[in-house]
Design a protein around this motif. Sequence first.
Motif, PDB file in Angstrom:
ATOM      1  N   LEU A   1      46.722  27.724  36.694  1.00  0.00           N
ATOM      2  CA  LEU A   1      45.887  28.916  36.615  1.00  0.00           C
ATOM      3  C   LEU A   1      44.427  28.506  36.723  1.00  0.00           C
ATOM      4  N   TYR A   2      43.707  29.160  37.615  1.00  0.00           N
ATOM      5  CA  TYR A   2      42.259  28.970  37.732  1.00  0.00           C
ATOM      6  C   TYR A   2      41.624  30.309  37.420  1.00  0.00           C
ATOM      7  N   HIS A   3      40.794  30.344  36.395  1.00  0.00           N
ATOM      8  CA  HIS A   3      40.094  31.577  36.061  1.00  0.00           C
ATOM      9  C   HIS A   3      38.633  31.420  36.433  1.00  0.00           C
TER      10      HIS A   3
ATOM     11  N   ALA B   1      41.287  35.637  37.733  1.00  0.00           N
ATOM     12  CA  ALA B   1      42.378  34.667  37.643  1.00  0.00           C
ATOM     13  C   ALA B   1      43.157  34.538  38.956  1.00  0.00           C
TER      14      ALA B   1
ATOM     15  N   GLU C   1      46.692  32.432  40.070  1.00  0.00           N
ATOM     16  CA  GLU C   1      47.803  31.669  39.507  1.00  0.00           C
ATOM     17  C   GLU C   1      48.708  31.129  40.606  1.00  0.00           C
TER      18      GLU C   1
ATOM     19  N   SER D   1      45.504  24.636  33.469  1.00  0.00           N
ATOM     20  CA  SER D   1      44.635  25.809  33.489  1.00  0.00           C
ATOM     21  C   SER D   1      43.179  25.380  33.503  1.00  0.00           C
TER      22      SER D   1
ATOM     23  N   HIS E   1      39.337  27.198  32.926  1.00  0.00           N
ATOM     24  CA  HIS E   1      38.499  28.320  32.521  1.00  0.00           C
ATOM     25  C   HIS E   1      37.071  27.811  32.502  1.00  0.00           C
TER      26      HIS E   1
END
Length: 155
Positions: A31-33, A39, A41, A112, A114
């Motif tokens: 996941l890259y926000h 977001a 995914e 992930s 953030h």
Amino acid sequence: MTTTAMLRAFCDAVEQRNGKAFADLFTEDGLYHDVFYGAFEGREKIAAMVDDWFYRTATDFRWDMHDPVTDGTTLYARYTFSYRSTLPEAGGARAMFEGVAIMTLRDGKIVSYHEVANTAPAFVDLKFGPERIAKIVGKQGAELKARPEMTRHLV
């Protein structure tokens, strides 16, 4: 791959518009926000974010990570990020902002990503008016309200 090498590959992939290389740094379900776009995914969507979303309204990216700290599971790095905007109102201006990348790692891959960033200087660089800034900030606030799990790292 060392932390320094991974972070350089991360930045290089964006600068070179290489979404596949960027996405390969993530787990399959990674996941890259993004602070601007929200977001993404999975590797396919993460690659498209770089190749399509980032380069849709910008070019000439520069990304540098500084002072990384990791325990092998969580990685923090301060960053500087800039790009040349292709939005009409920006007049080709270079936008720059600073932030902190927060990554969860597993088996040498990013699970992930953030970020917490001060995007205000970029809005000024891009000559965004107050109405446009309010719309962007409102959208981000609504997304965070709808997805409270995205703020768990801020507590």
